[in-house]
Design a protein around this motif. Structure first.
Motif, short mmCIF file in Angstrom:
data_model
loop_
_atom_site.label_atom_id
_atom_site.label_comp_id
_atom_site.label_asym_id
_atom_site.label_seq_id
_atom_site.Cartn_x
_atom_site.Cartn_y
_atom_site.Cartn_z
N GLU A 6 1.56 -12.21 -6.56
CA GLU A 6 1.23 -12.50 -7.60
C GLU A 6 1.76 -14.00 -7.54
O GLU A 6 1.31 -14.97 -7.92
CB GLU A 6 1.94 -12.04 -8.55
N ARG A 7 2.58 -14.13 -6.70
CA ARG A 7 2.87 -15.90 -6.07
C ARG A 7 4.24 -15.37 -4.76
O ARG A 7 4.60 -14.48 -4.21
CB ARG A 7 4.05 -16.02 -7.21
N ALA A 8 3.63 -15.89 -3.78
CA ALA A 8 4.53 -16.45 -3.13
C ALA A 8 5.18 -18.20 -2.22
O ALA A 8 4.01 -19.00 -2.59
CB ALA A 8 4.24 -16.31 -1.74
N ARG A 9 6.48 -17.44 -2.39
CA ARG A 9 7.37 -19.28 -2.37
C ARG A 9 8.87 -19.13 -1.36
O ARG A 9 8.74 -18.19 -0.71
CB ARG A 9 7.75 -19.66 -3.77
N PHE A 10 8.51 -20.76 -0.33
CA PHE A 10 9.17 -20.58 1.12
C PHE A 10 10.65 -21.27 0.48
O PHE A 10 10.57 -22.62 -0.65
CB PHE A 10 8.53 -21.03 2.26
N MET A 11 12.41 -20.60 0.53
CA MET A 11 12.90 -20.78 0.13
C MET A 11 14.12 -21.78 0.47
O MET A 11 15.07 -21.87 0.35
CB MET A 11 13.72 -19.69 -1.00
N GLY A 12 13.72 -21.66 2.05
CA GLY A 12 14.28 -22.06 2.69
C GLY A 12 14.48 -20.96 4.07
O GLY A 12 15.04 -21.34 5.35
N ARG A 13 15.92 -19.88 3.49
CA ARG A 13 16.35 -19.21 4.81
C ARG A 13 15.42 -17.89 4.35
O ARG A 13 15.41 -16.99 5.54
CB ARG A 13 17.37 -18.78 4.64
N GLU A 14 14.14 -18.12 3.71
CA GLU A 14 13.52 -16.85 3.43
C GLU A 14 12.74 -16.97 2.16
O GLU A 14 12.66 -18.20 1.53
CB GLU A 14 14.69 -15.49 2.49
N PRO A 30 13.15 -12.82 5.19
CA PRO A 30 13.25 -13.69 5.57
C PRO A 30 12.28 -14.42 6.50
O PRO A 30 11.16 -14.27 7.33
CB PRO A 30 14.06 -12.50 7.42
N SER A 31 13.05 -15.76 6.79
CA SER A 31 12.09 -16.58 7.41
C SER A 31 11.14 -17.25 6.42
O SER A 31 10.88 -16.49 5.43
CB SER A 31 11.71 -16.57 8.62
N VAL A 32 9.21 -17.16 7.25
CA VAL A 32 8.41 -17.37 6.57
C VAL A 32 7.49 -16.78 5.69
O VAL A 32 7.24 -16.33 7.35
CB VAL A 32 7.75 -18.83 7.07
N PHE A 33 6.91 -16.39 4.69
CA PHE A 33 5.94 -15.06 4.84
C PHE A 33 5.67 -15.22 3.44
O PHE A 33 5.98 -15.12 2.77
CB PHE A 33 7.18 -14.15 4.28
N LEU A 34 4.30 -15.97 3.75
CA LEU A 34 3.50 -16.15 2.69
C LEU A 34 2.24 -16.04 2.78
O LEU A 34 1.00 -16.76 2.48
CB LEU A 34 3.79 -17.94 2.73
N PRO A 35 2.19 -14.98 1.62
CA PRO A 35 0.12 -13.99 1.87
C PRO A 35 -0.29 -14.82 0.07
O PRO A 35 0.35 -15.17 -0.41
CB PRO A 35 0.65 -12.91 1.49
N LYS A 36 -1.18 -14.44 0.60
CA LYS A 36 -2.16 -15.84 0.06
C LYS A 36 -2.09 -14.72 -2.07
O LYS A 36 -2.05 -13.22 -1.91
CB LYS A 36 -3.75 -15.56 0.21
N VAL A 37 -2.21 -14.84 -2.76
CA VAL A 37 -2.22 -14.64 -4.33
C VAL A 37 -3.20 -13.59 -4.07
O VAL A 37 -4.31 -13.55 -3.60
CB VAL A 37 -2.24 -15.34 -5.41
N GLY A 38 -3.15 -12.22 -4.29
CA GLY A 38 -5.02 -11.02 -4.84
C GLY A 38 -3.86 -10.56 -3.89
O GLY A 38 -4.76 -9.44 -3.24
N THR A 39 -3.90 -10.38 -2.25
CA THR A 39 -3.70 -9.83 -1.33
C THR A 39 -2.43 -8.28 -1.80
O THR A 39 -1.53 -8.46 -2.44
CB THR A 39 -2.44 -10.59 -0.39
N PRO A 40 -3.22 -7.34 -1.48
CA PRO A 40 -3.01 -5.57 -1.58
C PRO A 40 -1.35 -5.94 -0.75
O PRO A 40 -1.90 -6.15 0.81
CB PRO A 40 -4.20 -4.75 -1.72
#
Length: 368
Positions: free
Chosen positions: A313-321, A340-350
């Motif tokens: 539904e949503r993915a946000r990078f918070m600095g350390r995670e 941990p780190s950067v993980f930003l899958p697209k909205v709608g990804t199962p």
């Protein structure tokens, strides 16, 4: 030589027994008891209005309990009949506003409660200021100092009479975030070196975890859980206690045969009768994205549990995670995972999710 069972237990520096205080018919402090040993830091932790600051004022002697007793080094200092005045309790106070006298120098502020000749006072003050790394500011005035420096002056002043107990009410809340860690560490080092028993009031779980040897979690005027920070965090007494320390995910179920069936598999629920509605609580860092199984479907025979599918539904990078929210297929609820780190899958990804089962808690369902 005394036998082991004849050796007396260490005497607490501060002990309060069944303290009660009401205002307008409402129990603000409701049967609070705790013990603080020499050199120990205990945090009264809880939301605003839970009674922690009132408890502190009662111990300091600026408010009077309706029932209960207060002991310092084993000596009764206050019950509902006998009352030692605040200045006779060997208790120091630190508050969030520092309460320095603006028209007095640092020397005069720190020496305010000291007795003796002028030269002797200056020597004692200089010794205290060296402990907080502010000897250079002895002749300065509060307005010439930063917030962190003013806080250290307040600490030196509170330590000047050599109190056996230090009461601290949200003492770091007025500081910039970048200063807090440094000032907290300095304060803690000085107090422990003095062997002072510390009772710290805070509403910030991170502060309590960083500073405390023991945390007393308060709610509605009562201590609901007390213990070492590790134990309080990893074995919360109920769902509200778990929520106070971090965000949580809740998966609902019903007990049958001491088990709860969920889309993530079965969970043990000992002590709960059949038909009891329960909440399976898991923190976001313990909700695992199953990358190995992503897109290949669930494997119910896996020993590490059953995966359940969610849609990003949503993915946000918070600095350390990264914080990723999923809408779950099984009931449309939202679960949140941290990665941990950067993980930003697209909205709608199962993606398939799994729980760290050993880090889940089972509580009877209750309204928050």
């Amino acid at each position: 030589m005394p036998q082991p069972d004849q050796v007396s237990a260490p005497q607490p520096r501060l002990e309060i027994r069944d303290i009660r205080r009401s205002f307008g018919g409402r129990d603000v402090v409701d049967g609070v008891s705790l013990r603080v040993m020499p050199g120990q830091v205990t945090c009264l932790l809880g939301p605003s209005g839970c009674g922690k600051s009132t408890t502190l004022r009662i111990i300091a002697g600026v408010d009077m309990q309706d029932a209960g007793e207060i002991y310092v080094d084993g000596q009764l200092v206050c019950d509902t009949i006998h009352r030692v005045p605040p200045e006779g309790r060997s208790i120091g106070l630190m508050f969030q506003d520092f309460a320095l006298f603006p028209h007095l120098s640092v020397l005069q502020n720190v020496a305010f409660g000291l007795t003796g000749r002028k030269g002797e006072k200056r020597g004692k003050v200089l010794e205290l200021l060296k402990k907080v790394d502010l000897a250079r500011a002895i002749d300065s005035f509060p307005h010439e100092l930063s917030g962190g420096e003013q806080q250290r002056v307040a600490l030196a002043r509170a330590l000047a009479p050599k109190p056996s107990i230090m009461l601290m009410d949200e003492p770091f809340s007025g500081l910039d975030e970048r200063l807090k860690d440094e000032i907290r560490d300095t304060t803690l080092d000085v107090l422990k070196a003095e062997g002072t028993a510390v009772l710290l009031v805070t509403h910030e779980p991170d502060e309590a975890m960083r500073m405390a040897d023991e945390i007393a979690l308060m709610r509605d005027g009562r201590i609901v859980q007390q213990g070492a920070p590790y134990n309080i965090y990893n074995a919360p007494v109920d769902k509200r206690a778990a929520m106070f320390f971090s965000d949580i995910n809740v998966i609902k179920g019903t007990v049958q045969g001491a088990l709860v069936s969920t889309p993530f598999g079965e969970f043990l629920a000992p002590g709960y009768g059949d038909g009891t509605p329960v909440d399976i609580v898991v923190r976001p860092q313990h909700l695992r994205i199953d990358f190995d199984r992503a897109g290949r479907g669930p494997n119910p025979t896996a020993q590490d549990g059953v995966p359940a599918r969610g849609i990003v539904e949503r993915a946000r990078f918070m600095g350390r995670e990264s914080l990723v929210e999923f809408r779950m297929d099984y009931d449309g609820s939202i679960l949140t995972a941290t990665v941990p780190s950067v993980f930003l899958p697209k909205v709608g990804t199962p993606l398939w999710l799994m729980l760290r089962r050993e880090r889940c808690f089972v509580f009877a369902s209750e309204p928050l």
